[in-house]
Design a protein around this motif. Structure first.
Motif, PDB file in Angstrom:
ATOM      1  N   CYS A 148      -5.267  -1.520  -0.566  1.00 19.20           N
ATOM      2  CA  CYS A 148      -6.100  -2.111  -0.878  1.00 19.20           C
ATOM      3  C   CYS A 148      -7.000  -3.022   0.019  1.00 19.20           C
ATOM      4  CB  CYS A 148      -5.445  -3.829  -1.159  1.00 19.20           C
ATOM      5  SG  CYS A 148      -4.540  -4.740  -0.105  1.00 19.20           S
TER       6      CYS A 148
ATOM      7  N   ASP B  17       0.718  -1.194  -0.210  1.00 23.71           N
ATOM      8  CA  ASP B  17       0.047  -0.373   0.419  1.00 23.71           C
ATOM      9  C   ASP B  17       0.704   1.199   0.184  1.00 23.71           C
ATOM     10  OD1 ASP B  17      -2.382  -1.570  -0.082  1.00 23.71           O
ATOM     11  OD2 ASP B  17      -2.518  -1.782   2.159  1.00 23.71           O
TER      12      ASP B  17
ATOM     13  N   VAL C 214      -7.237   0.658  -5.941  1.00 26.39           N
ATOM     14  CA  VAL C 214      -5.925   1.559  -4.768  1.00 26.39           C
ATOM     15  C   VAL C 214      -5.887   2.208  -7.186  1.00 26.39           C
ATOM     16  CG1 VAL C 214      -5.368   0.019  -4.025  1.00 26.39           C
ATOM     17  CG2 VAL C 214      -5.030  -0.570  -6.412  1.00 26.39           C
TER      18      VAL C 214
END
Length: 739
Positions: free
Chosen positions: A237, A229, A245
């Motif tokens: 996510c 992330d 995303v």
């Protein structure tokens, strides 16, 4: 024969009676650069400032020596030249094609003569050569025929130089892509002193050379571990969903960069605080995802501290943490890893995502000077190892596992195409390496061609695939003893009998030559204890005549060649420490920081600072000038400050070229330390700044600020405007420095 279902193919046993020098070679054990010897087709001394700066930054203390102007051929051919006599350093050759051009035929002849000279010089030299093809002047670039000729010649030259061991090429395209300089050409410097490039370009050139030298001298990182992330993509996510995303261009660039690293041999892993299903849903469902699951060798996606996960990955991959690069966007996570795994190169991505591609491009730790066939299939090899681990788990005994594995071992004489891999093995193998002597391609080739050492390469394969060339033996013999200089094996095949077969093979060679003994030297390092455990275990079973501890040389094991020939690997009594046992006892688990870790930590700080701060020639040049600035020398004449804007502008250029803190209007340029080289640079800068046609003789006639200012007043009658604003602005930036 081994008794575990392994088949063995020990090929090319040498004839009885072959011998070489009996002394164990220690050459190449300590890699130290004593000198950079530079030969160029143009005046290249201005590159010294940036090379000095970078050698200090990366912790290399060395002499930088320049050959006379345009003496490349003489330097390569003359055995007494600074290039030929450089025994512990790096030789640098700087070429500009137009310096060799009179007509097409003579140009091609010069290139051919250069190749022949390089081939001859490298045969007698064990140190690396850096050959840099520098850019042509703007007037050449408008000639399409010349441009095409140079382009074709460069391609042919690179192909030929790549066939010469220990020679590495830098092209002007690579240099411009990494360190672009718009105003690279200095026409006045070219005309007056054969100095064709600006200060900024020489800074870029020195930086690129230093970067290559760093890559040559450093053990490459092997593993890149990535957060997910806000690192591989923008967003979370688990909250935004697999397709929620965002993978904007900077994150696409990061993923493509990682793929390129994987293709050059780096192992890619994930380490993320997440749910595994959420992460791999992005991999499978997001249309812009470039990185795929097949690029990965392993991952840790859980809620454990990332330092613990990195230690777990290191143990499973059987690699030290000092071969890991960890990339994350979160400063807290980066801080936790730095505190608990200081050996890891931890990189925090820039807050502005647009800066990510530039940041990654200027992390020198990613550089790899050469890529071998084994590098390109390293991910595949480690993925195959996962299958082997599963087979091991499903087997009732270790003996059963080896029998089902179907291991095949080949030991062959080294071929020319093996040379790069052989050198790489000496540079990278740490755990099962008896002496840890590091050698370049040139050193190995010279030692073997001269008969000082003989070389055997060990290849292994099994039912799951080919491990490639994983082991190396370098040895010599005299009338009585076979002396082992290098005995190493990749940890990928450790503990499966390959090391026993290698030792037995040495016994067979000794027997063929009528030698009664095999001498093996062990030199302790922080990582090669498995090699000592193996030797101690073997010495209990084989007849051992001596076990000597030498003060500075380690331990000398001396075995009966007859006993080694009959050596049999028994899987139920494994002498070699397993990778898991070694990793559990390895120093990286400890949080006690030793001196080598402090040194590594200092290097990590430097690498990260380069990526974030020292990424462009202009910034680097300002830092160099700031650091080089010295006090005005004591002169008989009293200091008088500039009074007018013109005098201030001229004085600022004096300050910049001479690298002193201040210049008075009556100070003599040459008494301040100026010489013909710096005088040429000063006149070139004055011409650009004042848009006047100035000659070098003017400075000899008027070597002071006030003298030049007065002469400029006379010349102003033909010049409408003198723009000094940019000069004063540059001086302000120079005074401030960048750090």
């Amino acid at each position: 024969m081994l008794t575990t279902g392994l088949t063995n193919k020990a090929k090319d046993l040498p004839e009885v009676g072959q011998s070489s020098l009996g002394k164990m070679s220690q050459a190449g054990k300590d890699k130290i650069i004593e000198k950079l010897a530079i030969a160029a087709s143009f005046t290249s001394e201005p590159v010294k400032d940036s090379l000095d700066f970078w050698m200090q930054e990366i912790g290399i203390s060395c002499l930088i020596e320049f050959a006379p102007y345009n003496q490349i051929f003489q330097q390569l051919l003359n055995q007494k030249s600074i290039i030929s006599q450089n025994e512990q350093g790096v030789n640098i050759i700087l070429i500009r094609f137009e310096d060799w051009y009179q007509d097409e035929e003579t140009f091609k002849d010069s290139v051919e003569e250069f190749l022949l000279a390089m081939q001859g010089a490298t045969q007698a030299c064990k140190i690396p050569y850096l050959v840099c093809i520098c850019p042509s002047s703007p007037q050449v670039l408008v000639d399409s025929n010349r441009v095409q000729l140079y382009r074709d010649t460069q391609a042919e030259l690179i192909a030929e130089l790549n066939n010469i061991s220990n020679v590495y090429v830098v092209t002007s395209e690579e240099l411009n892509a990494t360190y672009p300089v718009v105003d690279y050409y200095d026409p006045y410097g070219e005309e007056e002193g054969k100095i064709p490039y600006t200060q900024s370009f020489f800074c870029a050139l020195g930086t690129m050379l230093a970067r290559k030298i760093y890559a040559l001298q450093s053990l490459p990182y092997k593993v890149i571990v990535l957060d997910c992330d806000n690192t591989l993509w923008s967003g979370v996510c688990g909250e935004d969903g697999a397709t929620g995303v965002k993978i904007s261009p900077p994150y696409e660039a990061l993923q493509q960069f990682i793929i390129n690293q994987q293709e050059s041999g780096k192992l890619i892993c994930l380490c993320s605080k997440n749910q595994e299903n959420d992460v791999f849903a992005v991999f499978e469902q997001h249309p812009d995802m470039l990185l795929n699951k097949h690029h990965l060798v392993n991952w840790r996606i859980n809620w454990q501290p990332k330092s613990e996960n990195l230690q777990s990955l290191a143990a499973e991959l059987n690699l030290g943490l000092d071969s890991f690069i960890f990339i994350d966007d979160n400063p807290v996570e980066c801080g936790e890893v730095k505190a608990n795994c200081p050996q890891v190169l931890t990189l925090q991505l820039p807050e502005e995502c647009q800066q990510i591609p530039r940041f990654l491009q200027h992390i020198w730790a990613f550089d790899q000077i050469q890529v071998t066939k084994e590098d390109k299939k390293r991910t595949e090899l480690y993925q195959q190892n996962v299958q082997r681990q599963r087979l091991h788990q499903d087997s009732l005994t270790f003996n059963d596992f080896l029998a089902r594995l179907g291991l095949e071992i080949e030991i062959n004489q080294m071929k020319l195409e093996d040379l790069s891999r052989v050198s790489q093995l000496t540079q990278r193998t740490n755990q099962f390496n008896f002496t840890t002597i590091r050698r370049s391609e040139g050193e190995i080739q010279q030692l073997c061609d001269s008969g000082v050492l003989e070389c055997r390469v060990v290849s292994v394969k099994d039912r799951f695939g080919d491990y490639g060339k994983v082991g190396l033996l370098l040895f010599s013999s005299n009338d009585e003893v076979l002396n082992v200089d290098t005995f190493l094996l990749s940890c990928r095949v450790l503990g499966r009998g390959v090391e026993h077969r290698m030792l037995s093979y040495l016994g067979e060679i000794a027997q063929h030559r009528g030698l009664s003994k095999v001498n093996i030297l062990y030199q302790a390092t922080q990582k090669n204890k498995p090699a000592l455990l193996f030797l101690e275990g073997i010495s209990e079973k084989c007849k051992q005549d001596e076990y000597n501890e030498e003060k500075n040389a380690g331990w000398l094991f001396q075995f009966s060649s007859t006993a080694l020939t009959g050596l049999i690997f028994n899987p139920t009594q494994v002498e070699t420490a397993s990778p898991q046992d070694f990793q559990q006892n390895n120093s990286f688990q400890s949080k006690t920081i030793n001196s080598s870790e402090l040194q590594a930590d200092s290097e990590i700080v430097v690498l990260e600072r380069i990526g974030k701060q020292l990424y462009s020639p202009e910034i680097i040049l300002k830092e160099i000038l700031y650091r080089q600035k010295r006090q005005r020398p004591n002169l008989e004449i009293e200091f008088v400050a500039p009074r007018t804007s013109v005098e201030e502008a001229i004085a600022s250029l004096f300050v910049e070229i001479l690298k002193i803190d201040r210049v008075g209007i009556d100070d003599n340029f040459f008494e301040l330390g100026g010489n013909s080289l710096s005088a040429t640079q000063l006149i070139s800068r004055l011409r650009d700044a004042f848009k006047l046609e100035l000659s070098l003789n003017l400075l000899f006639e008027f070597p002071t600020v006030t003298g030049l200012a007065e002469s400029f007043e006379v010349l102003q009658t033909t010049t409408k405007n003198i723009d000094i604003t940019s000069i004063n602005d540059n001086e302000e930036e120079y005074e401030e420095g960048i750090l």
